[in-house]
Scaffold this active site. Structure first.
Site, PDB file in Angstrom:
ATOM      1  N   ASN A   1      95.321  37.725 152.874  1.00 29.10           N
ATOM      2  CA  ASN A   1      94.835  38.689 153.239  1.00 29.10           C
ATOM      3  C   ASN A   1      93.390  37.651 153.653  1.00 29.10           C
ATOM      4  O   ASN A   1      93.129  36.814 152.681  1.00 29.10           O
ATOM      5  CB  ASN A   1      94.557  40.182 152.928  1.00 29.10           C
ATOM      6  CG  ASN A   1      93.421  40.723 153.576  1.00 29.10           C
ATOM      7  OD1 ASN A   1      94.004  41.129 154.761  1.00 29.10           O
ATOM      8  ND2 ASN A   1      92.671  40.878 153.176  1.00 29.10           N
TER       9      ASN A   1
ATOM     10  N   TYR B   1      83.955  40.753 151.592  1.00 30.97           N
ATOM     11  CA  TYR B   1      83.598  41.599 150.331  1.00 30.97           C
ATOM     12  C   TYR B   1      82.283  41.153 149.931  1.00 30.97           C
ATOM     13  O   TYR B   1      82.622  40.343 149.368  1.00 30.97           O
ATOM     14  CB  TYR B   1      84.819  42.617 149.607  1.00 30.97           C
ATOM     15  CG  TYR B   1      86.252  42.199 150.379  1.00 30.97           C
ATOM     16  CD1 TYR B   1      85.905  43.572 150.736  1.00 30.97           C
ATOM     17  CD2 TYR B   1      86.995  41.819 149.893  1.00 30.97           C
ATOM     18  CE1 TYR B   1      87.513  43.154 151.643  1.00 30.97           C
ATOM     19  CE2 TYR B   1      88.124  41.370 150.467  1.00 30.97           C
ATOM     20  CZ  TYR B   1      88.191  42.010 151.183  1.00 30.97           C
ATOM     21  OH  TYR B   1      89.899  42.238 151.791  1.00 30.97           O
ATOM     22  N   ARG B   2      81.159  42.012 149.516  1.00 28.21           N
ATOM     23  CA  ARG B   2      80.545  42.004 148.956  1.00 28.21           C
ATOM     24  C   ARG B   2      80.769  41.558 147.178  1.00 28.21           C
ATOM     25  O   ARG B   2      82.118  42.201 146.926  1.00 28.21           O
ATOM     26  CB  ARG B   2      78.917  42.972 149.212  1.00 28.21           C
ATOM     27  CG  ARG B   2      79.629  44.102 147.989  1.00 28.21           C
ATOM     28  CD  ARG B   2      78.936  44.652 147.920  1.00 28.21           C
ATOM     29  NE  ARG B   2      79.040  46.291 147.315  1.00 28.21           N
ATOM     30  CZ  ARG B   2      78.425  47.358 147.190  1.00 28.21           C
ATOM     31  NH1 ARG B   2      78.221  47.341 148.588  1.00 28.21           N
ATOM     32  NH2 ARG B   2      78.433  48.296 146.650  1.00 28.21           N
TER      33      ARG B   2
ATOM     34  N   GLU C   1      94.381  37.483 159.075  1.00 27.97           N
ATOM     35  CA  GLU C   1      93.425  37.028 159.769  1.00 27.97           C
ATOM     36  C   GLU C   1      92.751  35.624 160.314  1.00 27.97           C
ATOM     37  O   GLU C   1      92.414  35.139 160.913  1.00 27.97           O
ATOM     38  CB  GLU C   1      91.857  37.093 158.649  1.00 27.97           C
ATOM     39  CG  GLU C   1      91.685  38.592 158.537  1.00 27.97           C
ATOM     40  CD  GLU C   1      92.334  39.229 157.568  1.00 27.97           C
ATOM     41  OE1 GLU C   1      93.398  39.065 157.127  1.00 27.97           O
ATOM     42  OE2 GLU C   1      92.467  40.905 157.711  1.00 27.97           O
TER      43      GLU C   1
ATOM     44  N   ASP D   1      72.433  48.622 151.771  1.00 26.26           N
ATOM     45  CA  ASP D   1      74.284  48.183 152.011  1.00 26.26           C
ATOM     46  C   ASP D   1      73.805  48.784 153.505  1.00 26.26           C
ATOM     47  O   ASP D   1      72.926  49.250 154.227  1.00 26.26           O
ATOM     48  CB  ASP D   1      74.801  49.255 151.758  1.00 26.26           C
ATOM     49  CG  ASP D   1      76.408  48.759 151.177  1.00 26.26           C
ATOM     50  OD1 ASP D   1      76.806  48.289 152.551  1.00 26.26           O
ATOM     51  OD2 ASP D   1      77.241  49.120 150.703  1.00 26.26           O
TER      52      ASP D   1
HETATM   53  C1  LIG Z   1      78.373  42.362 155.989  1.00 28.44           C
HETATM   54  C2  LIG Z   1      79.112  42.736 155.810  1.00 28.44           C
HETATM   55  C3  LIG Z   1      79.321  43.311 154.389  1.00 28.44           C
HETATM   56  C4  LIG Z   1      81.132  44.073 153.907  1.00 28.44           C
HETATM   57  N1  LIG Z   1      81.253  44.344 152.774  1.00 28.44           N
HETATM   58  C5  LIG Z   1      82.099  44.519 152.034  1.00 28.44           C
HETATM   59  C6  LIG Z   1      82.775  45.026 151.230  1.00 28.44           C
HETATM   60  O1  LIG Z   1      81.785  45.271 150.067  1.00 28.44           O
HETATM   61  N2  LIG Z   1      83.679  45.887 150.230  1.00 28.44           N
HETATM   62  C7  LIG Z   1      84.699  46.014 151.566  1.00 28.44           C
HETATM   63  O2  LIG Z   1      85.518  46.737 151.250  1.00 28.44           O
HETATM   64  N3  LIG Z   1      84.493  45.554 152.817  1.00 28.44           N
HETATM   65  C8  LIG Z   1      83.411  45.412 153.398  1.00 28.44           C
HETATM   66  N4  LIG Z   1      83.031  45.078 154.467  1.00 28.44           N
HETATM   67  C9  LIG Z   1      83.664  45.569 155.548  1.00 28.44           C
HETATM   68  C10 LIG Z   1      85.128  44.632 155.629  1.00 28.44           C
HETATM   69  O3  LIG Z   1      85.049  43.403 155.927  1.00 28.44           O
HETATM   70  C11 LIG Z   1      85.990  45.103 156.863  1.00 28.44           C
HETATM   71  O4  LIG Z   1      86.234  46.230 156.811  1.00 28.44           O
HETATM   72  C12 LIG Z   1      87.612  44.299 157.498  1.00 28.44           C
HETATM   73  O5  LIG Z   1      88.191  44.665 158.366  1.00 28.44           O
HETATM   74  C13 LIG Z   1      88.666  44.256 155.777  1.00 28.44           C
HETATM   75  O6  LIG Z   1      89.033  43.333 156.285  1.00 28.44           O
HETATM   76  P1  LIG Z   1      90.775  44.006 154.891  1.00 28.44           P
HETATM   77  O7  LIG Z   1      91.404  45.113 155.075  1.00 28.44           O
HETATM   78  O8  LIG Z   1      91.959  43.111 155.789  1.00 28.44           O
HETATM   79  O9  LIG Z   1      90.274  44.078 153.362  1.00 28.44           O
HETATM   80  C14 LIG Z   1      82.209  44.522 155.065  1.00 28.44           C
HETATM   81  C15 LIG Z   1      81.713  43.759 156.180  1.00 28.44           C
HETATM   82  C16 LIG Z   1      80.042  43.071 156.226  1.00 28.44           C
HETATM   83  C17 LIG Z   1      80.364  42.526 158.174  1.00 28.44           C
HETATM   84 MN   LIG Z   2      93.381  42.443 156.660  1.00 27.81          MN
END
Ligand SMILES: Cc1cc2nc3c(=O)[nH]c(=O)nc-3n(C[C@H](O)[C@H](O)[C@H](O)COP(=O)(O)O)c2cc1C
Ligand SMILES: [Mn+2]
Length: 487
Positions: free
Chosen positions: A175, A179-180, A238, A287
């Site tokens: 995956n 995430y920050r 991804e 945020d």
């Molecule tokens: C700029 C930006 C910052 C983000 N920061 C976070 C974060 O800190 N934690 C988080 O869980 N998702 C964050 N997201 C959202 C995830 O990247 C997004 O929901 C993604 O689909 C999660 O993928 P996953 O389900 O494979 O983990 C952020 C998105 C963007 C565009």
């Molecule tokens: Mn995913």
């Protein structure tokens, strides 16, 4: 395309502004990027050549306009822009549907696009530019990187555009999520994997005494940065999706301190482990809700290595009051995911996720209404679909209404809606960043049926008035005679 090719493409297209003055990564850089990204259309990408106290330049707002988002995904020359990707997906879906009367091999032969799937898979290579410089042990210093503090009330500096690679132990699926990561000290980061995301789910698959390897990569082909933000279901990788977007699998190289793989052409990679059960206060953080998300306990990432190419550029973004750069990542998702939503909801014509709604708070859909309760069925289906479950308000308009025309949408909502009849209230999961609900990640939602109630099945007992439209011949006439009127 690697990240610096992308940078050159942006510059050649006049989409890059170089900031040659020294700029402080603490607040100053964020304030500049906030102001530029709020210019009409999203302003230019910003290359900060001299971050205060650091040699590594910082790139911000790289995805922050429609054109740059199209360039990132290689569709800037397509007439339909990002919708061209939706068209490819639609075609794929149609190809994948079983066709009556065809034998198995005929079917395979008729699947030119499906045959490409193999090309989209990531490939392992032995060497990558991302490991031109390798730092392990005592050499690891996060303070070597120009990591921004974006808002004054933030809990510290945060990495904002790093892609976290994890593996689901049960399925072996890789995956990649954006995430920050909060910097606690030179070798420790907060790993902000929100409850509903795959990154958090993967963590729960590791045993009580198993460390979870994590790699955070920066740059590489821009399509992966987008894919890391896209609401893909857990089984859809991804890496593969980015391979589909760019038409070629991503080359991956093994990390230096554990077995995960990262894109070989990354600018920079941070490797590390998450210990079982270890949590630490993370945040607050300014945020994309437009507020500080509250501090909470999150896993900790212990950094074991930092590797990078010889002259890396550090990618960063700022999130805050919309619109900002991430609105364009969200816009790409709106366009690209429409055909997927229409697979289960073919009655939907178009969809709009306004930037002001921060992706989740407001969804506007146009649809063809065919039976009693049809608008409500669509609302409920959206609340049951992937990350669209977070939608706080869903507005449904008729199929001939453009959901992107906010004046039109407001006109229909205010004129067509009888509030007691047309508002549907329900409860469900909210984005963990939402602050409006008294409860964490749970709250109420509203669906607003702004369609005309003029169908027999609407049960509307009075007459529904017609829209005001001039006859076509009158419209043609005044268009032809416009100059005669002295305009
Ligand atoms: C700029 C930006 C910052 C983000 N920061 C976070 C974060 O800190 N934690 C988080 O869980 N998702 C964050 N997201 C959202 C995830 O990247 C997004 O929901 C993604 O689909 C999660 O993928 P996953 O389900 O494979 O983990 C952020 C998105 C963007 C565009
Ligand atoms: Mn995913």
């Amino acid at each position: 395309m690697d990240f610096q090719d992308f940078l050159k493409t942006l510059e050649a297209a006049g989409e890059l502004h170089r900031v040659k003055a020294e700029v402080d990564p603490c607040l100053e850089m964020g304030a500049i990027a906030d102001r530029v990204s709020k210019e009409p259309g999203g302003g230019k990408a910003l290359l900060f050549e001299r971050p205060k106290g650091h040699a590594m330049p910082v790139l911000m707002n790289a995805y922050g306009s429609r054109r740059r988002m199209e360039m990132a995904l290689g569709v800037e020359k397509e007439a339909r822009g990002l919708d061209a990707i939706a068209d490819r997906i639609e075609k794929l879906i149609q190809e994948a549907m079983p066709k009556p009367g065809l034998g198995f091999f005929d079917k395979l032969a008729k699947l030119p696009m499906l045959a490409e799937v193999g090309n989209w898979m990531p490939k392992t290579v032995r060497k990558g530019i991302c490991q031109e410089v390798v730092k392990t042990g005592d050499q690891v210093k996060l303070s070597d990187l120009p990591i921004l503090t974006t808002w004054p009330g933030d809990g510290g500096p945060f990495i904002t555009l790093g892609m976290s690679h994890t593996v689901n132990k049960a399925t072996g699926h890789r995956n990649v999520g954006l995430y920050r990561l909060q910097v606690y000290d030179d070798r420790t980061l907060g790993f902000h994997t929100q409850l509903h995301h795959d990154g958090a789910r993967n963590r729960h698959g590791y045993g009580r005494d198993e460390r979870m390897p994590v790699a955070v990569s920066f740059g590489g082909d821009p399509s992966l940065t987008y894919a890391a933000t896209a609401p893909l279901p857990p089984f859809l990788s991804e890496l593969m999706f980015a391979g589909f977007l760019r038409g070629e699998g991503i080359e991956m190289v093994k990390c230096v301190s554990h077995d995960l793989e990262v894109p070989a052409d990354s600018e920079l990679v941070i490797e590390g482990f998450v210990n079982p059960g270890e949590l630490r206060r993370e945040g607050p953080f300014g945020d994309h809700t437009g507020y500080y998300s509250l501090a909470d306990d999150y896993p900790v990432l212990h950094v074991t290595a930092i590797t990078h190419r010889k002259n890396p550029v550090y990618p960063a973004t700022i999130v805050g009051r919309p619109p900002q750069e991430d609105a364009w990542l969200g816009y790409a998702t709106e366009r690209i995911f429409l055909p997927l939503l229409r697979m289960v909801l073919p009655e939907i014509r178009d969809m709009h996720l306004p930037a002001a709604g921060g992706f989740h708070n407001l969804v506007i859909v146009s649809m063809k209404k065919e039976y009693p309760g049809h608008a409500q069925k669509v609302m409920n289906a959206i609340w049951g679909t992937g990350q669209m479950m977070f939608s706080k308000a869903i507005v449904v308009v008729d199929e001939d209404i453009d959901p992107h025309d906010m004046n039109e949408v407001l006109f229909r909502v205010t004129s067509n809606v009888d509030p007691r009849r047309d508002l549907l209230f329900t409860d469900g999961p909210l984005d963990v960043l939402d602050h409006s609900s008294d409860r964490f990640a749970f709250g109420s939602k509203v669906g607003i049926d702004a369609t005309r109630k003029n169908k027999p099945f609407d049960g509307f007992r009075r007459e529904w008035p017609e829209d005001l439209v001039f006859p076509e011949e009158v419209q043609a006439k005044i268009a032809a005679r416009w100059k005669d009127y002295g305009f």
